[in-house]
Write a protein that holds these residues in place. Structure first.
Motif, mmCIF file in Angstrom:
data_model
loop_
_atom_site.group_PDB
_atom_site.id
_atom_site.type_symbol
_atom_site.label_atom_id
_atom_site.label_comp_id
_atom_site.label_asym_id
_atom_site.label_seq_id
_atom_site.Cartn_x
_atom_site.Cartn_y
_atom_site.Cartn_z
ATOM 1 N N LEU A 3 0.815 -1.210 0.000
ATOM 2 C CA LEU A 3 0.000 0.000 0.000
ATOM 3 C C LEU A 3 0.849 1.259 0.000
ATOM 4 N N THR A 4 2.050 1.181 0.554
ATOM 5 C CA THR A 4 2.896 2.367 0.709
ATOM 6 C C THR A 4 3.831 2.578 -0.480
ATOM 7 N N PRO A 7 2.837 7.913 -2.745
ATOM 8 C CA PRO A 7 2.117 8.860 -1.886
ATOM 9 C C PRO A 7 0.633 8.976 -2.240
ATOM 10 N N CYS A 9 -1.396 6.617 -3.255
ATOM 11 C CA CYS A 9 -2.113 5.497 -2.641
ATOM 12 C C CYS A 9 -2.251 5.689 -1.135
ATOM 13 N N ILE A 10 -1.242 6.224 -0.507
ATOM 14 C CA ILE A 10 -1.319 6.496 0.928
ATOM 15 C C ILE A 10 -2.404 7.537 1.196
#
Length: 51
Positions: A3-4, A7, A9-10
């Protein structure tokens, strides 16, 4: 890929979590308001039949 990985997606994950929490708060407020307005069935019958 996690997920990380970027940026964007975060940010989207955080926005989704905040939005989900806001929905939970609105549901809780609606339930509380509905519970405050509703009367016990026995008291409703008492007003209908003048007990």
């Amino acid at each position: 890929m996690t997920l990380t990985h970027c940026p964007l997606c975060i940010g989207l994950a955080l926005l989704s979590a905040i939005r989900f929490t806001a929905h939970l708060v609105m549901i809780a407020q609606l339930e509380r308001r509905t519970a405050e307005k509703s009367e016990h069935p026995a008291s409703v019958l008492g007003t209908v039949f003048q007990l």
